[in-house]
Design an enzyme around this catalytic site. Structure first.
Site, PDB file in Angstrom:
ATOM      1  N   LYS A  76      -6.453  -9.466 -15.705  1.00 42.70           N
ATOM      2  CA  LYS A  76      -7.913  -9.439 -15.788  1.00 42.70           C
ATOM      3  C   LYS A  76      -8.407 -10.874 -15.595  1.00 42.70           C
ATOM      4  O   LYS A  76      -7.760 -11.827 -16.039  1.00 42.70           O
ATOM      5  CB  LYS A  76      -8.282  -8.915 -17.185  1.00 42.70           C
ATOM      6  CG  LYS A  76      -9.734  -8.642 -17.461  1.00 42.70           C
ATOM      7  CD  LYS A  76      -9.852  -8.005 -18.864  1.00 42.70           C
ATOM      8  CE  LYS A  76     -11.281  -7.659 -19.230  1.00 42.70           C
ATOM      9  NZ  LYS A  76     -11.372  -7.003 -20.560  1.00 42.70           N
ATOM     10  N   SER A 151     -14.085  -2.915 -20.462  1.00 45.05           N
ATOM     11  CA  SER A 151     -14.337  -3.884 -19.428  1.00 45.05           C
ATOM     12  C   SER A 151     -13.139  -4.162 -18.518  1.00 45.05           C
ATOM     13  O   SER A 151     -13.309  -4.752 -17.447  1.00 45.05           O
ATOM     14  CB  SER A 151     -14.793  -5.198 -20.069  1.00 45.05           C
ATOM     15  OG  SER A 151     -13.772  -5.726 -20.899  1.00 45.05           O
ATOM     16  N   SER A 175     -11.782  -2.202 -24.648  1.00 46.73           N
ATOM     17  CA  SER A 175     -11.762  -2.503 -23.220  1.00 46.73           C
ATOM     18  C   SER A 175     -10.452  -2.270 -22.480  1.00 46.73           C
ATOM     19  O   SER A 175     -10.429  -2.319 -21.259  1.00 46.73           O
ATOM     20  CB  SER A 175     -12.177  -3.951 -22.983  1.00 46.73           C
ATOM     21  OG  SER A 175     -13.571  -4.017 -22.920  1.00 46.73           O
TER      22      SER A 175
HETATM   23  N1  GLN Z   1     -17.271  -1.920 -24.377  1.00 37.54           N
HETATM   24  C1  GLN Z   1     -17.193  -2.792 -25.512  1.00 37.54           C
HETATM   25  C2  GLN Z   1     -18.278  -3.828 -25.443  1.00 37.54           C
HETATM   26  O1  GLN Z   1     -19.013  -3.790 -24.495  1.00 37.54           O
HETATM   27  C3  GLN Z   1     -15.828  -3.393 -25.608  1.00 37.54           C
HETATM   28  C4  GLN Z   1     -15.629  -4.620 -24.825  1.00 37.54           C
HETATM   29  C5  GLN Z   1     -14.257  -5.170 -24.923  1.00 37.54           C
HETATM   30  O2  GLN Z   1     -13.369  -4.610 -25.569  1.00 37.54           O
HETATM   31  N2  GLN Z   1     -14.062  -6.310 -24.300  1.00 37.54           N
HETATM   32  O3  GLN Z   1     -18.417  -4.647 -26.308  1.00 37.54           O
END
Ligand code: GLN
Length: 473
Positions: A76, A151, A175
């Site tokens: 990532k 994400s 994420s």
């Molecule tokens: N979708 C969650 C957020 O927007 C998790 C993000 C993540 O785990 N980086 O905060």
């Protein structure tokens, strides 16, 4: 394309039966062929080929090249990696070249793995669909009109498309697990502190973890085994479990598995519910002892997360001030204007939204009402989890209330977007390990089953996950 098990690839490279250079080229070709899915921000061809040549030479001279010899992977784009920029998919960090590499990248390289590309994400990992990327949206490999989750959507899509045998993501509130569920691969979030965060763009430091994405639990566990453990560069890291992380003899027979009541109620789509219930039935047939478990504070977890997480984000993102690294507004007449313009132009909408919410909940007058209360509920949630794990070995439920949604469907509604995280944020707030495993399809889209274990029981979780994987497929 599909890859052989990681262990077999490395064994063949070590025996000279497979060439690391060929593996890198295979992966780079696959990336080119699947460009339309937009999983990748940047490729690292020169450095990857050079490392591959080095590995092949090592093997030719009779040396061993490591447990992951020649295995290509994708990180990532919030991991600091040499050979390409690290942007975290933000305009703010465009052009930023890492001065050092993330500890987990160093550990993978020490065992012969080769990073071939950087994957797309929601900018700074803020989001659940990759639509918050400042660059472009990644497409779901099963349906190009849908999101891959986020994400770590680019990493998950990479694994599902077979671009590399595994990919790294991060998991601050789901994420890694949620996109794994949306594309149909395995997504692992370790116990908080099991993997070093050094060299990863910080989001919310009290819940940030590395995530591992792969096609099977076995492959996932091998990567976990290579990167887990203490690191002097991250003081929150914890010691490894003595036996390591490769699954033991996998069976669910006799295991006490609690189905989370709050995750099977309102808001769960029929298709998801059906697959999860069918999987639980299979686990029962395979000898698991199934009960229903309730953690009443789970209904508050999402609210707690969306107070604490922005609070930590507002602090972590204060370092992007246009002076040290990242975008800097050039025509500022003084320092103050340089700060404000650099941040106003450099950050996207979601980062700004979170900075504002975070600053608000931490501000004097509101701190007690929001931040402090959220911390109290977080502690209560941890206590409920601890007592739940006195009665059961593992907790299960869906990883998300729905399957992958359409691109654009929730883009203008942050609250609808945040709802996709309802079932994942608790594991981060509690600090426990959690994994998403594919458990069938609903209307042509994958459904993910989530399994959670007590803190520091990562090996036990990976072992049961291997058994669940077998039982539900
Ligand atoms: N979708 C969650 C957020 O927007 C998790 C993000 C993540 O785990 N980086 O905060």
């Amino acid at each position: 394309m599909t890859w052989e098990p990681i262990e077999d690839i490395a064994a063949k490279v070590n025996k000279g039966e497979l060439n690391a250079v060929d593996l890198v080229d295979t992966s780079l070709n696959a990336i080119r062929q699947k460009e339309e899915f937009k999983a990748i921000i940047a490729i690292i061809p020169e450095r990857a080929r050079e490392r591959a040549r080095h590995i092949d030479e090592k093997v030719a001279s009779g040396e061993r090249a490591g447990r992951l010899a020649g295995v290509p992977f994708i990180a990532k784009d919030n991991f600091l990696v040499f050979g390409a920029e690290t942007t975290a998919a933000s305009n703010m960090l465009k052009g930023f070249n890492a001065p050092y590499q993330a500890t987990v990248i160093e550990r993978l390289e020490a065992e012969g793995a080769i990073c071939v590309a950087k994957a797309n994400l929601d900018a700074y990992a803020h989001g659940g669909s990759t639509e918050n990327s400042d660059f472009f949206t990644t497409r779901n490999p099963h349906d190009k009109t849908r999101v891959p989750g986020g994400s770590s959507g680019g990493s998950a899509a990479s694994v599902a498309l077979g671009l590399t045998p595994f990919a790294l993501g991060t998991d601050t509130g789901g994420s890694t697990r949620q996109p794994a569920g949306f594309v149909g691969c395995v997504g692992y979030k370790p116990t908080y502190g099991l993997m070093s965060r050094s060299g990863i763009v910080a989001m919310a430091s009290s819940t940030d973890t590395v995530g591992v994405l792969a096609s099977t639990v076995q492959d996932t566990a091998l990567v976990v085994d290579v990167i887990a453990g203490k690191d002097d560069l991250d003081s929150t890291t914890i010691a490894r479990q003595q036996e390591g992380y490769l699954p033991g003899a996998a069976s669910v027979a006799g295991k006490k598995i609690g189905v989370i009541k709050e995750y099977m109620g309102e808001g769960v789509s029929d298709g998801v519910r059906k697959q999860i219930e069918a999987s639980i039935e299979r686990l029962q047939k395979a000898g698991a002892i199934i009960t229903e478990v309730s953690l009443p504070s789970l209904s508050l977890a999402l609210a707690v997360y969306y107070i604490l997480c922005p609070a930590e984000i507002s602090s972590n993102l204060s370092r992007y001030d246009g002076q040290r690294y990242g975008y800097s507004y050039e025509d500022a007449k003084d320092l103050s204007e340089s700060y404000t313009k650099s941040r106003a132009i450099g950050f996207g909408n979601e980062a700004k939204r979170r900075i504002m919410i975070g600053t608000y909940v931490l501000s004097s007058g509101y701190y007690d009402a929001y931040y402090k209360r959220a911390q109290i509920v977080r502690t209560k949630l941890i206590q409920e989890a601890v007592s739940a794990f006195e009665a059961v070995d593992f907790l299960v439920g869906p990883v998300a209330p729905t399957t992958a949604f359409k691109i654009g469907e929730r883009a203008d509604d942050p609250l609808a977007m945040y709802l996709a995280d309802t079932m994942t944020v608790a594991a981060n707030l509690i600090g426990i390990p959690s994994v998403s495993i594919p458990c069938g399809m609903s209307n042509g889209l994958p459904v993910g089953m989530q399994i959670m274990a007590p803190q520091r029981a990562d090996r036990e979780l990976l072992t049961v996950a291997a058994a669940v994987e077998e039982a539900v497929q």
